[in-house]
Design a protein around this motif. Structure first.
Motif, PDB file in Angstrom:
ATOM      1  N   VAL A   2      24.571 -60.710  10.761  1.00 33.01           N
ATOM      2  CA  VAL A   2      25.992 -60.655  10.426  1.00 33.01           C
ATOM      3  C   VAL A   2      26.198 -59.549   9.393  1.00 33.01           C
ATOM      4  O   VAL A   2      25.465 -59.465   8.419  1.00 33.01           O
ATOM      5  N   ASN A   3      27.198 -58.699   9.642  1.00 36.58           N
ATOM      6  CA  ASN A   3      27.494 -57.634   8.685  1.00 36.58           C
ATOM      7  C   ASN A   3      28.093 -58.216   7.416  1.00 36.58           C
ATOM      8  O   ASN A   3      29.004 -59.037   7.465  1.00 36.58           O
ATOM      9  N   LYS A   4      27.567 -57.790   6.286  1.00 34.11           N
ATOM     10  CA  LYS A   4      28.058 -58.233   4.991  1.00 34.11           C
ATOM     11  C   LYS A   4      29.401 -57.562   4.715  1.00 34.11           C
ATOM     12  O   LYS A   4      29.591 -56.385   4.992  1.00 34.11           O
ATOM     13  N   ILE A   5      30.344 -58.323   4.153  1.00 31.39           N
ATOM     14  CA  ILE A   5      31.656 -57.782   3.793  1.00 31.39           C
ATOM     15  C   ILE A   5      31.617 -57.422   2.316  1.00 31.39           C
ATOM     16  O   ILE A   5      31.231 -58.224   1.479  1.00 31.39           O
ATOM     17  N   THR A   6      32.017 -56.176   2.006  1.00 29.12           N
ATOM     18  CA  THR A   6      31.932 -55.667   0.643  1.00 29.12           C
ATOM     19  C   THR A   6      33.243 -55.019   0.240  1.00 29.12           C
ATOM     20  O   THR A   6      33.844 -54.284   1.013  1.00 29.12           O
ATOM     21  N   LYS A   7      33.661 -55.280  -0.987  1.00 31.92           N
ATOM     22  CA  LYS A   7      34.836 -54.616  -1.546  1.00 31.92           C
ATOM     23  C   LYS A   7      34.348 -53.516  -2.473  1.00 31.92           C
ATOM     24  O   LYS A   7      33.484 -53.736  -3.312  1.00 31.92           O
ATOM     25  N   ILE A   8      34.929 -52.327  -2.312  1.00 33.23           N
ATOM     26  CA  ILE A   8      34.594 -51.191  -3.162  1.00 33.23           C
ATOM     27  C   ILE A   8      35.865 -50.787  -3.893  1.00 33.23           C
ATOM     28  O   ILE A   8      36.896 -50.553  -3.269  1.00 33.23           O
ATOM     29  N   GLU A   9      35.779 -50.721  -5.204  1.00 39.56           N
ATOM     30  CA  GLU A   9      36.915 -50.370  -6.045  1.00 39.56           C
ATOM     31  C   GLU A   9      36.548 -49.098  -6.807  1.00 39.56           C
ATOM     32  O   GLU A   9      35.520 -49.048  -7.471  1.00 39.56           O
ATOM     33  N   ILE A  10      37.380 -48.077  -6.666  1.00 35.31           N
ATOM     34  CA  ILE A  10      37.123 -46.789  -7.302  1.00 35.31           C
ATOM     35  C   ILE A  10      38.291 -46.483  -8.240  1.00 35.31           C
ATOM     36  O   ILE A  10      39.446 -46.504  -7.820  1.00 35.31           O
ATOM     37  N   ILE A  11      37.973 -46.198  -9.494  1.00 32.77           N
ATOM     38  CA  ILE A  11      38.992 -45.795 -10.462  1.00 32.77           C
ATOM     39  C   ILE A  11      38.648 -44.376 -10.888  1.00 32.77           C
ATOM     40  O   ILE A  11      37.539 -44.118 -11.345  1.00 32.77           O
ATOM     41  N   THR A  12      39.598 -43.454 -10.718  1.00 31.31           N
ATOM     42  CA  THR A  12      39.307 -42.047 -10.983  1.00 31.31           C
ATOM     43  C   THR A  12      40.560 -41.274 -11.377  1.00 31.31           C
ATOM     44  O   THR A  12      41.647 -41.835 -11.478  1.00 31.31           O
ATOM     45  N   ARG A  13      40.398 -39.978 -11.518  1.00 27.96           N
ATOM     46  CA  ARG A  13      41.490 -39.067 -11.876  1.00 27.96           C
ATOM     47  C   ARG A  13      42.528 -39.028 -10.751  1.00 27.96           C
ATOM     48  O   ARG A  13      42.168 -38.955  -9.581  1.00 27.96           O
ATOM     49  N   THR A  14      43.796 -39.021 -11.109  1.00 24.42           N
ATOM     50  CA  THR A  14      44.855 -39.017 -10.097  1.00 24.42           C
ATOM     51  C   THR A  14      44.816 -37.759  -9.236  1.00 24.42           C
ATOM     52  O   THR A  14      45.099 -37.818  -8.043  1.00 24.42           O
ATOM     53  N   LYS A  16      42.377 -36.263  -8.028  1.00 21.54           N
ATOM     54  CA  LYS A  16      41.278 -36.293  -7.056  1.00 21.54           C
ATOM     55  C   LYS A  16      41.571 -37.201  -5.862  1.00 21.54           C
ATOM     56  O   LYS A  16      40.784 -37.285  -4.926  1.00 21.54           O
ATOM     57  N   PHE A  17      42.723 -37.883  -5.884  1.00 20.78           N
ATOM     58  CA  PHE A  17      42.992 -38.880  -4.848  1.00 20.78           C
ATOM     59  C   PHE A  17      43.025 -38.309  -3.430  1.00 20.78           C
ATOM     60  O   PHE A  17      42.408 -38.859  -2.525  1.00 20.78           O
ATOM     61  N   GLU A  18      43.747 -37.226  -3.207  1.00 21.82           N
ATOM     62  CA  GLU A  18      43.865 -36.684  -1.841  1.00 21.82           C
ATOM     63  C   GLU A  18      42.503 -36.284  -1.275  1.00 21.82           C
ATOM     64  O   GLU A  18      42.212 -36.545  -0.111  1.00 21.82           O
ATOM     65  N   LYS A  82      31.210 -40.185  -4.816  1.00 24.65           N
ATOM     66  CA  LYS A  82      30.541 -39.454  -5.898  1.00 24.65           C
ATOM     67  C   LYS A  82      30.598 -37.948  -5.662  1.00 24.65           C
ATOM     68  O   LYS A  82      30.839 -37.175  -6.594  1.00 24.65           O
ATOM     69  N   LYS A  83      30.396 -37.535  -4.421  1.00 22.31           N
ATOM     70  CA  LYS A  83      30.400 -36.108  -4.092  1.00 22.31           C
ATOM     71  C   LYS A  83      31.763 -35.476  -4.385  1.00 22.31           C
ATOM     72  O   LYS A  83      31.849 -34.386  -4.946  1.00 22.31           O
ATOM     73  N   VAL A  84      32.832 -36.157  -4.019  1.00 23.23           N
ATOM     74  CA  VAL A  84      34.183 -35.627  -4.189  1.00 23.23           C
ATOM     75  C   VAL A  84      34.672 -35.733  -5.634  1.00 23.23           C
ATOM     76  O   VAL A  84      35.361 -34.831  -6.124  1.00 23.23           O
ATOM     77  N   LEU A  85      34.314 -36.798  -6.327  1.00 22.41           N
ATOM     78  CA  LEU A  85      34.904 -37.086  -7.634  1.00 22.41           C
ATOM     79  C   LEU A  85      34.142 -36.491  -8.817  1.00 22.41           C
ATOM     80  O   LEU A  85      34.702 -36.368  -9.903  1.00 22.41           O
ATOM     81  N   HIS A  86      32.896 -36.119  -8.631  1.00 24.96           N
ATOM     82  CA  HIS A  86      32.070 -35.654  -9.748  1.00 24.96           C
ATOM     83  C   HIS A  86      32.532 -34.295 -10.277  1.00 24.96           C
ATOM     84  O   HIS A  86      32.629 -33.332  -9.538  1.00 24.96           O
TER      85      HIS A  86
END
Length: 119
Positions: A2-14, A16-18, A82-86
């Motif tokens: 069974v695939n595990k269900i995971t929530k990912i929450e990212i908080i970053t610079r506005t 960088k959103f697009e 990480k690649k986009v936001l760093h």
């Protein structure tokens, strides 16, 4: 398995959103919830001036992106973010990863993996 269900929450610079939205879409992340938030961490806010008088602003505008995944590997989502936001500077943000016990689609009553599918 069974695939595990995971929530990912990212908080970053506005600003960088697009770029983040595009990167997540490219790896198959289609659903997300986005909020404009205020917060502070290591940078402890930033100074601002009003009529030449310095004011201390303790909360910095950020964007919070939340997504739940079971098909796209969590590691792939984290690496893309990480690649986009760093930038290497204080304020790049944080990624939080949570296990999800269950998901219920209100309209149909579907639960688990089925509630996340667009079928």
């Amino acid at each position: 398995m069974v695939n595990k269900i995971t929530k990912i929450e990212i908080i970053t610079r506005t600003e960088k959103f697009e770029a983040l939205k595009k990167a997540l879409n490219e790896i198959g992340v289609t659903g997300m919830t986005v909020s404009q938030v205020l917060g502070c961490g290591m940078q402890k806010g930033f100074p601002e001036y009003y009529r030449g008088v310095p004011l201390e602003i303790h909360l910095v505008p950020k964007v919070k992106i939340e997504t739940v995944t079971c098909e796209v590997p969590v590691e792939l989502v984290v690496e893309a973010a990480k690649k986009v936001l760093h930038t290497g500077k204080i304020g790049d943000g944080k990624i939080f990863i949570y296990d999800v016990a269950n998901v219920v689609r209100i309209r149909t009553g579907e639960e688990g993996r089925a509630a996340l599918q667009n079928e």
